[in-house]
Design a protein around this motif. Structure first.
Motif, mmCIF file in Angstrom:
data_model
loop_
_atom_site.group_PDB
_atom_site.id
_atom_site.type_symbol
_atom_site.label_atom_id
_atom_site.label_comp_id
_atom_site.label_asym_id
_atom_site.label_seq_id
_atom_site.Cartn_x
_atom_site.Cartn_y
_atom_site.Cartn_z
ATOM 1 N N SER A 66 -6.512 -2.999 9.981
ATOM 2 C CA SER A 66 -5.211 -3.585 9.645
ATOM 3 C C SER A 66 -5.334 -4.662 8.572
ATOM 4 O O SER A 66 -4.353 -5.347 8.262
ATOM 5 N N TRP A 87 5.920 -0.555 7.767
ATOM 6 C CA TRP A 87 5.554 0.802 7.356
ATOM 7 C C TRP A 87 6.772 1.516 6.776
ATOM 8 O O TRP A 87 7.886 1.386 7.292
ATOM 9 N N TYR A 99 4.498 7.649 8.739
ATOM 10 C CA TYR A 99 4.569 6.298 8.172
ATOM 11 C C TYR A 99 3.398 6.057 7.228
ATOM 12 O O TYR A 99 2.287 6.546 7.454
ATOM 13 N N THR A 100 3.667 5.305 6.182
ATOM 14 C CA THR A 100 2.646 5.022 5.181
ATOM 15 C C THR A 100 2.858 3.638 4.592
ATOM 16 O O THR A 100 3.969 3.094 4.662
ATOM 17 N N ARG A 101 1.790 3.085 4.011
ATOM 18 C CA ARG A 101 1.882 1.819 3.276
ATOM 19 C C ARG A 101 1.695 2.055 1.774
ATOM 20 O O ARG A 101 1.658 1.098 1.004
ATOM 21 N N THR A 170 -0.744 -1.801 13.663
ATOM 22 C CA THR A 170 -1.584 -0.669 13.295
ATOM 23 C C THR A 170 -2.190 0.012 14.515
ATOM 24 O O THR A 170 -2.287 1.241 14.573
#
Length: 248
Positions: A66, A87, A99-101, A170
């Protein structure tokens, strides 16, 4: 003697899996929004008939790191960096929510807002985000997308929707085979995030520590060599014992 062989054998197998994960991390050192995979080993009693006297080594996926990635200013209106534990919701290849960053967003030829890999970005209602033709675009800190309609003056800027950004630790998400994060099996979907959730015009890079990963790869290689030596030593000892027994 056979106990040491099994421990060394399962340990070597776990080391190979760890090397594969470290290699995967190294390959994504420059991937936007990538979070390093964490791995470890545990002692696992061998199941089966008889007494529970055998213990093997088992590789275990410890989730993802994280730690924040480095921030780079790009000035691109479609680039966003998610704040901590935030996210961006996208539609995965099966039509579900993931979900993504990774905030390097794009507009395709149909006006859909997508990730760099082409996955549709979702709005607050859970539908793919569509952006009308425009002369300027802005993404506010709360995820609201505003545009200046094509051919109109700057004073006509208006909101066309809001990105779906959720709040989740996370450790409460799991990485799928597609590389995206998903809600854990049986868990409810993460709640929408309120307030300022992102910064536009910047990108969060990978949080992989390249130097640390290279050191880990060297350590794992030496560890594997030692485990293989234990196997060879055990095999030689067994051969010597058999030779002594057959000579009587």
């Amino acid at each position: 003697m056979d106990k040491s062989l099994y421990i060394a054998m399962t340990g070597a197998s776990a080391t190979l899996r760890a090397q594969a994960q470290v290699s995967h991390n190294l390959a994504n050192t420059d991937t936007v929004g990538f979070q390093a995979t964490l791995n470890g080993t545990v002692a696992a009693p061998v199941a089966g008939a008889g007494l529970a006297s055998r213990v093997a080594t088992m590789a275990r996926d410890m989730g993802v790191s994280s730690a924040p990635g480095s921030i780079t200013n790009t000035g691109n209106a479609l680039d966003v960096a998610l704040h901590g534990d935030r996210w961006l919701a996208v539609q995965d290849s099966s039509g579900g929510v993931a979900y993504t960053r990774a905030g390097n967003l794009k507009l395709n030829q149909n006006g859909l807002l997508t990730t760099a890999s082409g996955l549709p970005v979702l709005d607050q209602s859970g539908a793919p985000m569509s952006i009308p033709p425009n002369d300027a675009l802005d993404i506010a800190g709360d995820g609201t997308v505003s545009i200046v309609p094509q051919g109109q003056p700057a004073s006509t800027m208006a909101s066309v929707g809001r990105l779906q950004v959720v709040a989740a630790n996370t450790r409460d998400l799991v990485r799928g085979e597609d590389g995206l994060m998903h809600a854990a099996p049986g868990a409810t979907a993460p709640p929408p995030a309120a307030g300022t959730v992102l910064t536009s015009g910047v990108l969060e890079g990978s949080n992989v520590d390249g130097t640390g990963m290279l050191v880990s790869m060297i350590q794992l290689a030496r560890q594997f060599e030692m485990q293989v030596r234990v196997l060879h030593s055990g095999d030689e000892s067994a051969r010597s014992a058999n030779t002594l027994l057959s000579s009587r």
